[in-house]
Design a protein around this motif. Structure first.
Motif, PDB file in Angstrom:
ATOM      1  N   LYS A  53       6.946   1.234  -3.410  1.00  0.00           N
ATOM      2  CA  LYS A  53       5.518   1.204  -3.770  1.00  0.00           C
ATOM      3  C   LYS A  53       5.320   0.855  -5.241  1.00  0.00           C
ATOM      4  CE  LYS A  53       2.145   1.980  -2.108  1.00  0.00           C
ATOM      5  NZ  LYS A  53       1.137   1.014  -1.679  1.00  0.00           N
ATOM      6  N   GLU A 145       8.818  11.662   9.285  1.00  0.00           N
ATOM      7  CA  GLU A 145       7.362  11.725   9.356  1.00  0.00           C
ATOM      8  C   GLU A 145       6.817  12.972   8.669  1.00  0.00           C
ATOM      9  OE1 GLU A 145       4.001  11.337  12.810  1.00  0.00           O
ATOM     10  OE2 GLU A 145       5.673  12.688  13.202  1.00  0.00           O
ATOM     11  N   ARG A 148       5.178  12.794   5.204  1.00  0.00           N
ATOM     12  CA  ARG A 148       3.858  12.168   5.067  1.00  0.00           C
ATOM     13  C   ARG A 148       3.726  11.435   3.725  1.00  0.00           C
ATOM     14  NH1 ARG A 148       2.814  17.301   5.969  1.00  0.00           N
ATOM     15  NH2 ARG A 148       1.238  17.491   4.367  1.00  0.00           N
ATOM     16  N   GLY A 150       3.228   8.287   3.183  1.00  0.00           N
ATOM     17  CA  GLY A 150       2.113   7.342   3.167  1.00  0.00           C
ATOM     18  C   GLY A 150       0.831   7.986   2.693  1.00  0.00           C
ATOM     19  N   GLU A 151       0.619   9.213   3.108  1.00  0.00           N
ATOM     20  CA  GLU A 151      -0.552   9.981   2.674  1.00  0.00           C
ATOM     21  C   GLU A 151      -0.524  10.190   1.154  1.00  0.00           C
ATOM     22  OE1 GLU A 151      -0.990  14.669   2.958  1.00  0.00           O
ATOM     23  OE2 GLU A 151      -1.290  13.719   4.917  1.00  0.00           O
ATOM     24  N   ASN A 154      -0.912   6.751  -0.723  1.00  0.00           N
ATOM     25  CA  ASN A 154      -2.107   5.986  -0.325  1.00  0.00           C
ATOM     26  C   ASN A 154      -1.765   4.681   0.383  1.00  0.00           C
ATOM     27  OD1 ASN A 154      -3.851   7.917  -1.487  1.00  0.00           O
ATOM     28  ND2 ASN A 154      -3.494   7.004  -3.504  1.00  0.00           N
ATOM     29  N   ASP A 155      -0.842   4.773   1.346  1.00  0.00           N
ATOM     30  CA  ASP A 155      -0.435   3.601   2.120  1.00  0.00           C
ATOM     31  C   ASP A 155      -0.101   4.051   3.538  1.00  0.00           C
ATOM     32  OD1 ASP A 155       0.714   1.381   3.294  1.00  0.00           O
ATOM     33  OD2 ASP A 155       2.001   0.913   1.574  1.00  0.00           O
ATOM     34  N   SER A 156      -1.060   3.927   4.438  1.00  0.00           N
ATOM     35  CA  SER A 156      -0.873   4.407   5.805  1.00  0.00           C
ATOM     36  C   SER A 156       0.225   3.660   6.559  1.00  0.00           C
ATOM     37  CB  SER A 156      -2.186   4.324   6.584  1.00  0.00           C
ATOM     38  OG  SER A 156      -2.615   2.983   6.670  1.00  0.00           O
ATOM     39  N   THR A 157       0.572   2.449   6.128  1.00  0.00           N
ATOM     40  CA  THR A 157       1.619   1.696   6.826  1.00  0.00           C
ATOM     41  C   THR A 157       2.992   2.352   6.666  1.00  0.00           C
ATOM     42  OG1 THR A 157       2.107   0.193   4.975  1.00  0.00           O
ATOM     43  CG2 THR A 157       0.381  -0.479   6.529  1.00  0.00           C
ATOM     44  N   ASP A 159       3.765   5.497   7.026  1.00  0.00           N
ATOM     45  CA  ASP A 159       3.968   6.500   8.072  1.00  0.00           C
ATOM     46  C   ASP A 159       3.854   5.930   9.481  1.00  0.00           C
ATOM     47  OD1 ASP A 159       4.349   8.512   6.167  1.00  0.00           O
ATOM     48  OD2 ASP A 159       2.201   8.910   6.040  1.00  0.00           O
ATOM     49  N   ASP A 160       3.621   4.648   9.608  1.00  0.00           N
ATOM     50  CA  ASP A 160       3.456   3.999  10.906  1.00  0.00           C
ATOM     51  C   ASP A 160       4.792   3.973  11.653  1.00  0.00           C
ATOM     52  OD1 ASP A 160       3.021   2.295  13.066  1.00  0.00           O
ATOM     53  OD2 ASP A 160       1.846   0.867  11.892  1.00  0.00           O
TER      54      ASP A 160
END
Length: 188
Positions: A53, A145, A148, A150-151, A154-157, A159-160
């Motif tokens: 990131k 997971e 978390r 991504g949380e 600030n990148d939801s991808t 945790d996808d």
């Protein structure tokens, strides 16, 4: 040139980390894991995803390149979210926050040393960004997971669960996502 960073750090730590099962979002618990392996399972991908990131930002890659051991990488990679990430890693591995932070600092330092060695004379902001973009899918396939990340970043991808899948269709989708993620740096 692009050696698998997750594998290198696993060897560096002398630990065993596994890819996350995309269906259960967990590691295979049929094998008994030592606490240190659980710490590595959380700490390695957490630090690597923070590097990934950070390399999406122009100032981020410049800071990594100019880092000469003057500042702890984990501090600038995670900023004010550092202790929350340390807390989540410690919880996941059921270790103290102090042990998690020490391990994560060592991983961040080794990662920086390894990348600079890998890229050598070709180390530029662009090559660093591309290097981490090429590592993205591998990094995310080990990321629990429960962290978390991504949380927090600030990148939801991040945790996808499709990032943990393998196969031709998943590979195609991940290639397209990697292409878009490596096509330019975010502005701060």
């Amino acid at each position: 040139m692009t050696n698998n960073m997750s594998k290198h750090l696993q060897e560096y730590l002398g630990a065993n980390i596994e890819k996350i099962n995309p269906n259960t979002q967990a590691i295979d618990d049929s094998t008994r894991h030592q606490r240190y392996d659980l710490l590595a399972q959380a700490a390695v991908p957490a630090v690597l995803v923070a590097y990934y990131k950070f390399t999406r930002m122009e100032d981020g890659v410049k800071q990594i390149i100019s880092d000469n051991g003057k500042q702890a990488p984990l501090d600038y990679l995670l900023g004010d979210k550092k202790m929350e990430v340390v807390h989540r890693v410690a919880d996941y591995a059921t270790v103290s926050e102090s042990q998690a932070e020490t391990t994560m600092d060592a991983i961040a330092d080794e990662c920086l040393r390894f990348v600079k060695n890998e890229l050598g004379s070709t180390l530029t902001p662009e090559s660093l960004q591309l290097y981490f973009a090429a590592q993205r899918q591998s990094i995310l396939s080990y990321l629990p997971e429960d962290l978390r990340m991504g949380e927090l970043l600030n990148d939801s991808t991040i945790d996808d669960r499709t990032n943990k899948m393998e196969g031709p269709i998943s590979g195609l989708a991940q290639s397209i996502q990697n292409l878009f993620s490596s096509s330019g740096m975010e502005k701060e």
